[in-house]
Design an enzyme around this catalytic site. Sequence first.
Site, mmCIF file in Angstrom:
data_model
loop_
_atom_site.group_PDB
_atom_site.id
_atom_site.type_symbol
_atom_site.label_atom_id
_atom_site.label_comp_id
_atom_site.label_asym_id
_atom_site.label_seq_id
_atom_site.Cartn_x
_atom_site.Cartn_y
_atom_site.Cartn_z
ATOM 1 N N GLY B 53 -3.441 -6.557 -7.148
ATOM 2 C CA GLY B 53 -2.981 -5.523 -6.218
ATOM 3 C C GLY B 53 -1.548 -5.149 -6.545
ATOM 4 O O GLY B 53 -1.045 -5.450 -7.635
ATOM 5 N N LEU B 54 -0.891 -4.492 -5.613
ATOM 6 C CA LEU B 54 0.492 -4.104 -5.869
ATOM 7 C C LEU B 54 1.315 -5.317 -6.228
ATOM 8 O O LEU B 54 2.120 -5.295 -7.155
ATOM 9 C CB LEU B 54 1.069 -3.416 -4.642
ATOM 10 C CG LEU B 54 0.520 -2.018 -4.389
ATOM 11 C CD1 LEU B 54 1.171 -1.426 -3.157
ATOM 12 C CD2 LEU B 54 0.774 -1.131 -5.591
ATOM 13 N N GLY B 56 0.278 -8.592 -7.213
ATOM 14 C CA GLY B 56 -0.157 -9.304 -8.415
ATOM 15 C C GLY B 56 -0.058 -8.443 -9.667
ATOM 16 O O GLY B 56 0.362 -8.915 -10.729
ATOM 17 N N HIS B 277 -4.496 -1.586 13.819
ATOM 18 C CA HIS B 277 -4.042 -0.229 13.520
ATOM 19 C C HIS B 277 -4.630 0.729 14.547
ATOM 20 O O HIS B 277 -5.829 0.728 14.784
ATOM 21 C CB HIS B 277 -4.493 0.167 12.111
ATOM 22 C CG HIS B 277 -3.791 1.356 11.596
ATOM 23 N ND1 HIS B 277 -4.042 2.613 12.077
ATOM 24 C CD2 HIS B 277 -2.837 1.492 10.657
ATOM 25 C CE1 HIS B 277 -3.263 3.473 11.437
ATOM 26 N NE2 HIS B 277 -2.524 2.816 10.576
ATOM 27 N N SER B 295 -4.999 7.820 8.327
ATOM 28 C CA SER B 295 -3.572 7.539 8.179
ATOM 29 C C SER B 295 -2.816 7.770 9.468
ATOM 30 O O SER B 295 -3.035 8.709 10.212
ATOM 31 C CB SER B 295 -2.964 8.407 7.098
ATOM 32 O OG SER B 295 -1.566 8.318 7.184
ATOM 33 N N ARG B 341 2.709 0.470 15.993
ATOM 34 C CA ARG B 341 1.260 0.276 15.991
ATOM 35 C C ARG B 341 0.757 -0.630 17.097
ATOM 36 O O ARG B 341 -0.274 -0.362 17.706
ATOM 37 C CB ARG B 341 0.849 -0.347 14.665
ATOM 38 C CG ARG B 341 1.076 0.590 13.550
ATOM 39 C CD ARG B 341 0.832 -0.085 12.243
ATOM 40 N NE ARG B 341 0.903 0.960 11.229
ATOM 41 C CZ ARG B 341 0.733 0.759 9.957
ATOM 42 N NH1 ARG B 341 0.479 -0.449 9.503
ATOM 43 N NH2 ARG B 341 0.800 1.749 9.112
ATOM 44 N N HIS B 412 -6.217 -4.508 10.679
ATOM 45 C CA HIS B 412 -5.748 -3.749 9.544
ATOM 46 C C HIS B 412 -4.942 -4.588 8.566
ATOM 47 O O HIS B 412 -5.007 -4.412 7.357
ATOM 48 C CB HIS B 412 -4.883 -2.629 10.113
ATOM 49 C CG HIS B 412 -4.174 -1.839 9.104
ATOM 50 N ND1 HIS B 412 -4.825 -1.205 8.088
ATOM 51 C CD2 HIS B 412 -2.867 -1.565 8.938
ATOM 52 C CE1 HIS B 412 -3.943 -0.570 7.356
ATOM 53 N NE2 HIS B 412 -2.761 -0.789 7.834
HETATM 54 C C1 LIG Z 1 -6.722 1.136 4.836
HETATM 55 C C2 LIG Z 1 -5.355 0.586 4.608
HETATM 56 C C3 LIG Z 1 -4.266 1.436 4.582
HETATM 57 C C4 LIG Z 1 -2.989 0.941 4.374
HETATM 58 N N1 LIG Z 1 -1.940 1.808 4.331
HETATM 59 C C5 LIG Z 1 -0.697 1.334 4.109
HETATM 60 C C6 LIG Z 1 0.402 2.212 4.022
HETATM 61 O O1 LIG Z 1 0.260 3.423 4.168
HETATM 62 N N2 LIG Z 1 1.614 1.712 3.772
HETATM 63 C C7 LIG Z 1 1.809 0.379 3.591
HETATM 64 O O2 LIG Z 1 2.930 -0.011 3.341
HETATM 65 N N3 LIG Z 1 0.784 -0.483 3.660
HETATM 66 C C8 LIG Z 1 -0.460 -0.045 3.921
HETATM 67 N N4 LIG Z 1 -1.513 -0.929 3.985
HETATM 68 C C9 LIG Z 1 -1.294 -2.332 3.705
HETATM 69 C C10 LIG Z 1 -1.197 -2.585 2.213
HETATM 70 O O3 LIG Z 1 -2.064 -1.732 1.533
HETATM 71 C C11 LIG Z 1 -1.577 -3.997 1.810
HETATM 72 O O4 LIG Z 1 -0.950 -4.893 2.605
HETATM 73 C C12 LIG Z 1 -1.138 -4.293 0.393
HETATM 74 O O5 LIG Z 1 -1.609 -3.307 -0.468
HETATM 75 C C13 LIG Z 1 -1.602 -5.630 -0.086
HETATM 76 O O6 LIG Z 1 -1.351 -5.765 -1.451
HETATM 77 P P1 LIG Z 1 -1.555 -7.125 -2.203
HETATM 78 O O7 LIG Z 1 -1.137 -6.912 -3.593
HETATM 79 O O8 LIG Z 1 -0.881 -8.203 -1.473
HETATM 80 O O9 LIG Z 1 -3.101 -7.448 -2.113
HETATM 81 P P2 LIG Z 1 -4.416 -6.622 -2.525
HETATM 82 O O10 LIG Z 1 -4.102 -5.270 -2.963
HETATM 83 O O11 LIG Z 1 -5.370 -6.832 -1.434
HETATM 84 O O12 LIG Z 1 -4.927 -7.354 -3.806
HETATM 85 C C14 LIG Z 1 -5.619 -8.564 -3.769
HETATM 86 C C15 LIG Z 1 -5.990 -8.949 -5.172
HETATM 87 O O13 LIG Z 1 -6.376 -10.288 -5.208
HETATM 88 C C16 LIG Z 1 -7.623 -10.436 -5.805
HETATM 89 N N5 LIG Z 1 -8.275 -11.553 -5.135
HETATM 90 C C17 LIG Z 1 -8.409 -11.750 -3.809
HETATM 91 N N6 LIG Z 1 -9.029 -12.916 -3.586
HETATM 92 C C18 LIG Z 1 -9.285 -13.455 -4.788
HETATM 93 C C19 LIG Z 1 -9.902 -14.660 -5.213
HETATM 94 N N7 LIG Z 1 -10.364 -15.545 -4.348
HETATM 95 N N8 LIG Z 1 -10.012 -14.886 -6.533
HETATM 96 C C20 LIG Z 1 -9.539 -13.994 -7.432
HETATM 97 N N9 LIG Z 1 -8.933 -12.861 -7.080
HETATM 98 C C21 LIG Z 1 -8.809 -12.597 -5.771
HETATM 99 C C22 LIG Z 1 -8.316 -9.131 -5.641
HETATM 100 O O14 LIG Z 1 -9.251 -8.955 -6.665
HETATM 101 C C23 LIG Z 1 -7.153 -8.168 -5.740
HETATM 102 O O15 LIG Z 1 -6.908 -7.874 -7.087
HETATM 103 C C24 LIG Z 1 -2.789 -0.445 4.211
HETATM 104 C C25 LIG Z 1 -3.884 -1.293 4.252
HETATM 105 C C26 LIG Z 1 -5.153 -0.797 4.484
HETATM 106 C C27 LIG Z 1 -6.276 -1.750 4.624
#
Ligand SMILES: Cc1cc2nc3c(=O)[nH]c(=O)nc-3n(C[C@H](O)[C@H](O)[C@H](O)COP(=O)(O)OP(=O)(O)OC[C@H]3O[C@@H](n4cnc5c(N)ncnc54)[C@H](O)[C@@H]3O)c2cc1C
Lengths: 247, 648, 251
Positions: B53-54, B56, B277, B295, B341, B412
Site C-alpha cells: 500500500g502507500l 509498504g 465514516h 467521499s 467524522r 472505515h
Molecule cells: C474507501 C476509503 C477511502 C479512504 N479515503 C481516504 C482519504 O481520502 N484520505 C486519507 O487520508 N485516507 C483515506 N482512507 C484511509 C487510507 O486509504 C488508508 O488508511 C491507507 O491507504 C492505508 O494504507 P496502508 O499502506 O497502511 O495499507 P493498505 O493500502 O491497506 O495496504 C495493505 C497491504 O498489505 C498487504 N497485506 C495485508 N495483509 C497481508 C498479509 N497477511 N500478508 C501479506 N500481505 C498482506 C496487502 O496486500 C496490501 O498490499 C480511505 C480508506 C478507505 C477504506
Amino acid sequence: MLVATVTTQQAGQSAGANPGPKRDPKTGRFGSSVFKKAVMAVTGIIMILFLIAHMIGNLHVFQGAASFNDYSEWLRQVGEPALPPRTLLTVIEIVLLVSVLAHGWAAVSLWRQAKRARPIAYQTKKRVQQSYASRTMRWGGVIVGLFIIYHLLDLTFGVANIDGPDATPYDRLIASMSNPVVVFFYVLSLLALGFHLRHGVWSATQTLGQSNKRRERAVNVFATAFAVVLIGGYLVIPFVVLTGIVA
Amino acid sequence: MALELFLEGDPIADTKAPTDVPIGERWSERKFRGKLVNPANRRKMTIIVVGTGLAGGAAAATLAEAGYKVKSFWFQDSPRRAHSIAAQGGINAAKNYRNDGDSVHRLFYDTVKGGDFRSREDNVHRLAEISTQIIDQCVAQGVPFAREYGGLLDNRSFGGAQVSRTFYARGQTGQQLLIGAYQAFERQVAAGNIETHSRTEMLDLVVVDGKARGIVVRDLVTGEVTTHVADVVVLGTGGYSNVYYLSTNAKGSNTTAIWRAHKRGAYFANPCYTQIHPTCIPVSGDYQSKLTLMSESLRNDGRVWVPKERGDSRPPQDIPEDERDYYLERKYPAFGNLVPRDIASRQAKNVCDEGRGVGPGGLGVYLDFAEAIERLGRKAVEAKYGNLFDMYARITGEDPYSAPMRIYPAVHYTMGGLWVDYDLQSTIPGLFVIGEANFSDHGANRLGASALMQGLSDGYFVLPNTITDYLSAGPFEKVPADHPAIVEAEEGVKAQVEKFLSINGTRTVASFHRELGRLVWDYCGMERTAEGLRKALDRIPEIRKEFWTNVKVAGDAHTFNQNLEHAARVADFIELAELMCIDALHREESCGGHFRAESQTPEGEALRNDEEFAYVAAWGWTPEGEPPVLHREALEYEYVHLAQRSYK
Amino acid sequence: MQLTLRVWRQPSPQVKGKMANYHLTDVSEDMSFLEMLDVLNEQLILDGEDPIAFDHDCREGICGSCGLMINGIAHGPEQTTTCQLHMRSFSDGDTIDIEPWRSGGFPVVKDLVVDRSAFDRIISAGGFISAPTGTAPDAHATPVPKVDADAAFDAATCIGCGACVAACPNGSAMLFTAAKVTHLGLLPQGQPERDSRVVRMIAQQDAEDFGGCTNIGECSAVCPKGISMETISRLNHDLLGALRAGAVPAS
Ligand SMILES: Cc1cc2nc3c(=O)[nH]c(=O)nc-3n(C[C@H](O)[C@H](O)[C@H](O)COP(=O)(O)OP(=O)(O)OC[C@H]3O[C@@H](n4cnc5c(N)ncnc54)[C@H](O)[C@@H]3O)c2cc1C
Ligand code: HEM
Ligand code: HEM
Ligand code: SF4
Ligand code: F3S
Ligand code: FES
C-alpha cells in the site's frame, strides 16, 4: 497433504518468487509490433496513392480505345529518350512490389502474434465496437492480394486474358470486363478492398500517431467517404463495359 | 475495573524522540543521533516488507533505492491493488499555498486536537513537517493532482479543517498516490533491488533471540508454506476494519499479519479506536458484502437532513423546508455539515435511533444537493462530484441529481494497531510497523485526508531514516533453515491449515464473519456501553468455540483456495474482536472514535477523562483463556493544551 | 429473479477447463454481480462443492481486480467494473455466461482467476518517472497547464483491470500501455524518459504474448475508465518519434 517446505535465506533466491519476464523483450526496432504497424501504414498509403492515380488512369476508358491505349503507351514512354523505356513503370512496379511484400510480411507477422495472444477462444464473445471492416482486414487483405496477382496476369501480362498477351490493353480490358465471372471476381475484390481501406485509412492515421479525440470523427468520416469514392471510381468500369455503355 | 478482564503490566514509553530539544527540531535531531548504514553494507542486508500500500510500497521503493535488498509480499495479484487505491478524498499538507493561515504548526495542532488528545505530540509534529515533502515527491513522480488554470496545484478544505490544505486528484487521490508509489516500486523491481512475492500471505512472524528475523508465508496459488529470513521485518499491512464484516475496506483487508506478530510479542495499541465514516451508501440487503464510501468532500456542498417528524415516509421532494431538520447545521453552527467524522456519524445514528431515519430499515439520512445545484448550477456540481454521483446511481439505482442521496455511517479506518515507538519499531526489536497497521499518529480519531499523509510519510521519509539505527548493528547472523523458531512457526501454520480443512462442519466461514461483524458493530461500534461490551465479551468466546468445531472450509491446501484464506482471517478477527471489546470496556471515557454512552456531556457530546485515560493502551498477548496484559504509555501535552474538543 | 449461470471451471492451469451450469433462485436486483456469485459460492460450499474462484478486492470499481467476461463482454453489459455491475442489468430467467479473461499474456490460475503480472512487468519496463525519494523540488516549481494535467489525469485513471486485453480481438494490451505512456508523457516531469519509456514498454508488451493493435477500438469501448483511443495514437506517435531519434533502450 501439504507440499514440501522450502526455506529461503536472506539475500538468496527464493523458490516462491514470481517468475521474471517470460521472454526477453525484443528491443530491436524491427521486432516491435508498433513498428510493423507503421510499415503497414506507410506501405498502405503508398498503395493508396497508386490506387488514386490508377483509378484516374482507368477512367481514360471513357475517352475511347485510342486514348486508353495512348495513356498506356505514354506510361511506358515517359522521359524518353533521356530515360530508357519503361522507367516510370518499372519504378512504380518496384515500389509497389516492395510495398506489397512489406505490407504482407507485417500483416502475417501481426496475425501470428495475435493468434498467440488468444490461445483459447471465448465460448461467447460479443462485439461492442468493432466494425465489419476492422474485423475483415486480414482475410480481406488476402482477397485483395489474390486479386492483384490475378489482375496482373490478366491485364498487365495478359496471360490470363481471353484475348491473350498480344492484344492491346484496351481490348484486354474489354475482354475481361465482358466476362461475368471475371467481373464478379473484380467486384468482390473491389468491395473487399473498399472495406480494407475504410478501416485502413483510419487505422493508418492512428498508427502514425496523427489522430486525437477531436479528429477521431472526422478521420472516420473521411475514411468512409474516401473508400466509397475510390471504389466507386473503379466499379464504374466493369459496370459500363458490362452494360455496353463502353464497348 | 474488574481484574478478570485484564492484567496490569509495566508502563511503556517511547524512548526514541529526543525530547530535550524543542518539538520543531526533534525529527532532524533524531535523524542526526540515529546511526547510519554504510552504502557498501546495505547490499548485504535484506529487508522484508509486507504490504504494498502507500506505506509498504513507498518504503520498499525507497529502501531498495537506498541499496538494501528488499523482499516484498502482498496478497493481491498486483502490488497496485493494495487497499490504499480506494482512498478518494485527498491528502493534507501544510503547504499554505492558499495563504489562508496554514502552517506546520496549525496542521500539527489540528491533528492533535482532531485526534481528541490521544496521540503523541512528537509523532504528529513530525508528520506535519514531512507533509510538504510528500507533495513534492509525488508531483516529481508524476502524480496528476488537480490543478488550476494557472498550472499550479489546487487545494480544498476537507473534513473539519478551516484551511484549504487538501491536495486531491478528482475522487481518486489514493489511486493516483498509490500508482506513484507502485511505479517507483516497479522501477526498483526492474533494477533487481526488489524481489516480489505476489499472492502471498504472511501467516506468522519468526522471532529468533528476541529479534524479528523473518516471516512464514503461504503461497496462495500453490498452497506452499515457506519461511523467508531477513535482517529486519517491516509490516505495512493496513487496517482491520473488516472485523466488522461490513466496512468500507477491501474484502481482503485483514488483521492477520499484525495479529500474528502480536501473538509473537508485539503490543497491540488502542484496538478499540475505530473510525466510522459518516457518508457511506446504506445497506440494502442480507447479501451485502461491503459498504461503499462516498467521499467526504460531498459534505462541502451537500446538506444533511432528516424529517422533523419520526416515521415520515413521504418522498424527500414532498417534505417542505420547514419540516426538515438540518441537524448538523442546527447543532454545530460554526462547522455545520463539516464537523469531524465521529460527530457527524454519531449524530446520524442519534436521529435514526429517534426513528427519524430514512430509507429501508430507517437507517439513513439525506445528503441533499438541491441547494448546491441551484447555487452553482448542475454543470458545476457535475464537474466536482460527477463520478461520485454516477457511483451512487449505479449502486442504488437512484438519481442523486433529482432526489437527495441517502447515506449512513460505516466503519472505515482503524486508529489502533501495533504499538510503535518514534522510530516506528514495535516492542519486538527488528519489527517495524508502518501505515494504518501501526497505532498511528491519529490518536482516537483521524482527520480526513491524513491517513494517506501518514502512510506516505512513514514509507518514504520516516522508516527509511529510522531503520538505519537498528540496521547499523547488522548484517545479523544467518538463521539456519532448520532453526527451531522457523520449524515451530512453519509447523504451526501448517497445522492450522490442516485443522481448518478437517473440521468439516455445517457453517460457512462467511456466516461466522457476518455474525461476528454484527456483534462488534452493535456493541463496539458507534456507541459503546459497559453492558453491551460485556454481552459481546460473553458471546465472542462462544463464536470462537463454534468456529473451531463447526466451520466448513471447502477445497484443499495445495491449490488456489480463497475459502481457506478467508478462514484464517476470520479466526484472527475473532480473537481481535475480543481484545477490542476489552479495550473499549476498560476505557471508561469517550474520546474520538470511541464513544462510551456513560461518558457524555449534558448536550450529548463525547466527554473525555484526561485524569485517568490520557494514555495509550498497549496490550500484551496471553494465551487463550488468560486475560491480556495492559501496558500504559502516558501521553503528555507540552504544545497543545488539553481542552475539551468543541465544534459548536 | 431466477438465473442460469454457465461458468468456466478450471481447477488449475494444467487441467483443461469447461463450462458448468448452475441455477440460482431468489436473486435480488440490488445485488452486485459479485454478491450474486458470493451467494452461489456459499451454497456450493455447503453442498461440499468447490466454490468458484474469482478475483475481487475493493468492490468499489477502483482496484481493478474483478475482471470477468460476462455474456461475451468484458465486465458485462455496463461500461463499468464487474463489482459495480448490479443484477438489475439482467432479467428474470436469463442465462449468463461467465468466463475468465483470455489472453496468452494472462494465463488462467483457477476458474475465473488469471495471472495479470504481465502488466506489472510492462510498468517495470519503463512506466515510471525516476524520482528517487527526497530529491524532489517544490511542487510548484513546474506549473503544468491545466489541459495537460487533465488529459494526463484521464489517462492515469486506468485501473489495470485487463478488460482491454480481454476484449481486443488481437489480445493486445495496447490501451493499457498507451494509457501509461500518455499519462507520463503529457507531464513535464515525464519528458526526460519519454523516448526510452515507450520503446521499452512496447518491447515488453510484445514479449508478454499480447497481440499487436490494429486500431479496432473494442478495448476503449469496454474500458471501465473510458481510456480513449487517442492514447494509442499518442503512443504510436511517441514510439515512431523515439525510433526516429534512435532511442534504443540501454540494457
Ligand atoms: C474507501 C476509503 C477511502 C479512504 N479515503 C481516504 C482519504 O481520502 N484520505 C486519507 O487520508 N485516507 C483515506 N482512507 C484511509 C487510507 O486509504 C488508508 O488508511 C491507507 O491507504 C492505508 O494504507 P496502508 O499502506 O497502511 O495499507 P493498505 O493500502 O491497506 O495496504 C495493505 C497491504 O498489505 C498487504 N497485506 C495485508 N495483509 C497481508 C498479509 N497477511 N500478508 C501479506 N500481505 C498482506 C496487502 O496486500 C496490501 O498490499 C480511505 C480508506 C478507505 C477504506
Ligand atoms: C497483399 C494483400 C494485403 C494484405 C494481406 C493486407 C493486410 C492488411 C492487414 C492485416 C492490415 C492490418 C489491419 C488493421 O490495421 O486493422 C492492413 C492494413 C492496411 N492495409 Fe492492407 N493488406 C493488403 C493489401 C493492401 C492494399 C493493396 C492496400 C492499399 C491499396 C492496403 C492498405 C492498407 C492500409 C492503408 C492499412 C492500414 C495500416 C495501419 O493500420 O496502420 N492493403 N492490411
Ligand atoms: C476495375 C478495376 C480495375 C481496372 C479496370 C484496372 C485496369 C488495369 C489495367 C488495364 C492495367 C494494365 C495497364 C497497362 O498494362 O498499361 C492495370 C494494371 C495494374 N493494376 Fe489495375 N485495374 C483495376 C483495379 C486495380 C486494383 C483494385 C488494383 C490494386 C489493388 C490494381 C493494381 C494494378 C497494378 C499493380 C497494375 C500493374 C501496374 C504496372 O504494371 O505498373 N488494379 N490495371
Ligand atoms: S485501459 Fe481500461 S480496460 Fe485496460 S486495464 Fe486500464 S482500465 Fe482496464
Ligand atoms: S481492441 Fe485491440 S486492436 Fe487495438 S484499438 Fe483496442 S487494442
Ligand atoms: S473489486 Fe476492485 S475494481 Fe472490482
